[in-house]
Write a protein that holds these residues in place. Structure first.
Motif, mmCIF file in Angstrom:
data_model
loop_
_atom_site.group_PDB
_atom_site.id
_atom_site.type_symbol
_atom_site.label_atom_id
_atom_site.label_comp_id
_atom_site.label_asym_id
_atom_site.label_seq_id
_atom_site.Cartn_x
_atom_site.Cartn_y
_atom_site.Cartn_z
ATOM 1 N N THR A 55 0.851 -1.190 0.000
ATOM 2 C CA THR A 55 0.000 0.000 0.000
ATOM 3 C C THR A 55 0.882 1.234 0.000
ATOM 4 O OG1 THR A 55 -1.897 1.082 1.040
ATOM 5 C CG2 THR A 55 -0.290 0.132 2.529
ATOM 6 N N GLU A 61 -2.296 14.505 0.831
ATOM 7 C CA GLU A 61 -3.620 13.998 0.443
ATOM 8 C C GLU A 61 -4.642 15.106 0.628
ATOM 9 O OE1 GLU A 61 -4.237 10.605 2.937
ATOM 10 O OE2 GLU A 61 -2.930 9.304 1.772
ATOM 11 N N SER A 139 -15.185 -2.495 -7.136
ATOM 12 C CA SER A 139 -14.820 -3.209 -5.904
ATOM 13 C C SER A 139 -16.037 -3.779 -5.181
ATOM 14 C CB SER A 139 -14.004 -2.314 -4.972
ATOM 15 O OG SER A 139 -14.677 -1.127 -4.703
ATOM 16 N N GLN A 220 -15.135 1.943 -6.525
ATOM 17 C CA GLN A 220 -13.868 2.200 -7.227
ATOM 18 C C GLN A 220 -13.497 0.980 -8.075
ATOM 19 O OE1 GLN A 220 -11.691 4.821 -7.233
ATOM 20 N NE2 GLN A 220 -13.005 6.082 -5.962
ATOM 21 N N LYS A 234 -5.287 -4.458 -8.441
ATOM 22 C CA LYS A 234 -4.784 -3.092 -8.212
ATOM 23 C C LYS A 234 -5.955 -2.163 -7.909
ATOM 24 C CE LYS A 234 -2.381 -2.619 -12.222
ATOM 25 N NZ LYS A 234 -1.439 -2.017 -13.196
ATOM 26 N N THR A 235 -5.877 -1.470 -6.769
ATOM 27 C CA THR A 235 -6.834 -0.408 -6.494
ATOM 28 C C THR A 235 -6.060 0.899 -6.476
ATOM 29 O OG1 THR A 235 -6.606 -0.464 -4.092
ATOM 30 C CG2 THR A 235 -8.186 -2.000 -5.057
ATOM 31 N N LYS A 236 -6.722 1.965 -6.075
ATOM 32 C CA LYS A 236 -6.099 3.299 -6.113
ATOM 33 C C LYS A 236 -4.783 3.320 -5.331
ATOM 34 C CE LYS A 236 -8.384 6.550 -4.066
ATOM 35 N NZ LYS A 236 -8.122 7.580 -3.136
ATOM 36 N N ASP A 237 -4.757 2.681 -4.160
ATOM 37 C CA ASP A 237 -3.531 2.761 -3.349
ATOM 38 C C ASP A 237 -3.044 1.424 -2.804
ATOM 39 O OD1 ASP A 237 -5.633 2.499 -1.656
ATOM 40 O OD2 ASP A 237 -5.439 4.465 -0.716
#
Length: 378
Positions: A55, A61, A139, A220, A234-237
């Motif tokens: 991660t 942010e 997701s 997402q 793979k997700t955003k983070d």
């Protein structure tokens, strides 16, 4: 290496990668988490060699500074100890510094810990994955697919391939199947952007369970890259790698009956609750068996008995019934697991006889199928 970070963000990151760390590993460095800080932010990596999770926490942010990087670098620290320390630190800010010989200092308020780190160059590299077969699934939908299938994988290592869920892309459709040879769960999904190549892989059930805990309930997109030996979600983070299971998954399509002697339509929640009550007595017996029989007047009876305790009978109203009368017995646990996947919807139960596998579908939607093999008691 030296940086300052908001404690809650570091803890969030640790909680994600800890899911890949096993205390049972035979490779000592894998009891640790790798921290690597650059100007862009902090990446955390945990692995048990079967599953690897990474991660990334950005330095900034939403316009807020999360990490102040003083010196870039990396270190491996004992995972459980690091997690406990960060959880119990007294203030909302943490400073970490690595000096000579991997000596690591963690400071927060008046509290300072000194930990002996491990050389990060010894930590295994992440698997190299080219974009071979790419799927994109929201997701929330991916979580549903996992929830509706993964419970049916085998827990026995005698046939390792059955401890995973078979994912197959064919004719623009993703078909996910899990079976332990006593029951089967199958979920079909029409893909908006199917990959050019068809593929056929088996993903360990344990990996999918962990993935489900991490990806959350957002819509997402999750990007799924599949190679011959690995799958990457793979997700955003978050990057979630899992090895694939070797071996040929059995052809399960021939297990699913195509002709039925009895078709019953009813509410899955009402049936689930009746079986749950009947299983209070059934679970006192070794096999946890519940009986199911059709009755006149659009009703079915759910019952169970225990010689030492007594018996229970309950009549449930059904919507429709076509065909022959039916009497069968099944595992309460298997049936309840299957009904949970329908989330209270109305279902169709299609039966071919007391000892033949029966299937359950939703009335409105045939993308989800559950199959259960009855038990001989009558």
């Amino acid at each position: 290496m030296k940086f300052e970070i908001m404690r809650h963000r570091l803890l969030d990151g640790l909680n994600v990668v800890m899911k890949a760390v096993s205390s049972k590993t035979t490779i000592p460095i894998l009891t640790g988490i790798k921290l690597e800080v650059t100007e862009k932010g902090l990446s955390l990596t945990g692995s048990d060699s079967d599953v690897t999770i990474q991660t990334f926490i950005k330095s900034e942010e939403d316009g807020e500074q999360v990490i102040r990087v003083i010196e870039e670098g990396s270190i491996v620290l004992q995972a459980r100890m690091l997690n406990e320390i960060v959880r119990k630190l007294p203030t909302s800010d943490v400073e970490m510094e690595v000096k000579e010989n991997n000596q690591t200092y963690i400071k927060s308020g008046k509290s300072e810990f000194h930990i002996i780190g491990i050389d990060p160059t010894e930590y295994p590299l992440l698997p190299e994955i080219q974009d071979d077969s790419l799927l994109i699934i929201g997701s929330d939908l991916l979580k549903s697919v996992v929830r509706e299938t993964v419970f049916a994988v085998s827990t026995s290592e005698s046939r390792p391939v059955l401890t995973g869920v078979h994912w197959q892309v064919k004719d623009g459709e993703l078909i996910c199947v899990a079976t332990d040879s006593h029951r089967l769960a199958r979920r079909k999904l029409i893909l908006e952007n199917p990959p050019e190549d068809e593929f056929n892989v088996v993903i360990p059930g344990k990996s999918l369970n962990e993935l489900s805990k991490i990806i959350g309930d957002s819509s997402q997109p999750v990007y799924i890259v599949i190679t011959s030996q690995q799958v990457l979600f793979k997700t955003k983070d978050v990057l979630f790698y899992s090895r694939l299971l070797e071996g040929n998954y059995p052809d399960t399509s021939r297990l699913i009956p195509t002709e039925y002697k009895t078709i019953i339509t009813m509410n899955s929640k009402a049936l689930f609750q009746a079986i749950d009550r009947a299983s209070l007595l059934a679970r006192e017996e070794r096999n946890n068996i519940v009986r199911f029989s059709s009755m006149e007047g659009n009703q079915v009876e759910v019952s169970s008995s225990s010689p030492e305790i007594g018996n229970v009978e309950e009549e449930i109203k059904i919507s429709t019934m076509e065909g022959e009368e039916i009497k069968l017995s099944f595992s309460a646990k298997y049936m309840m697991d299957a009904l949970k996947a329908f989330d209270g919807q109305d279902i169709v139960i299609q039966l071919t006889g007391a000892m033949r596998p029966f299937i359950i579908n939703a009335v409105q939607d045939n993308t989800l199928l559950q199959l259960i093999v009855p038990v001989r008691t009558y």
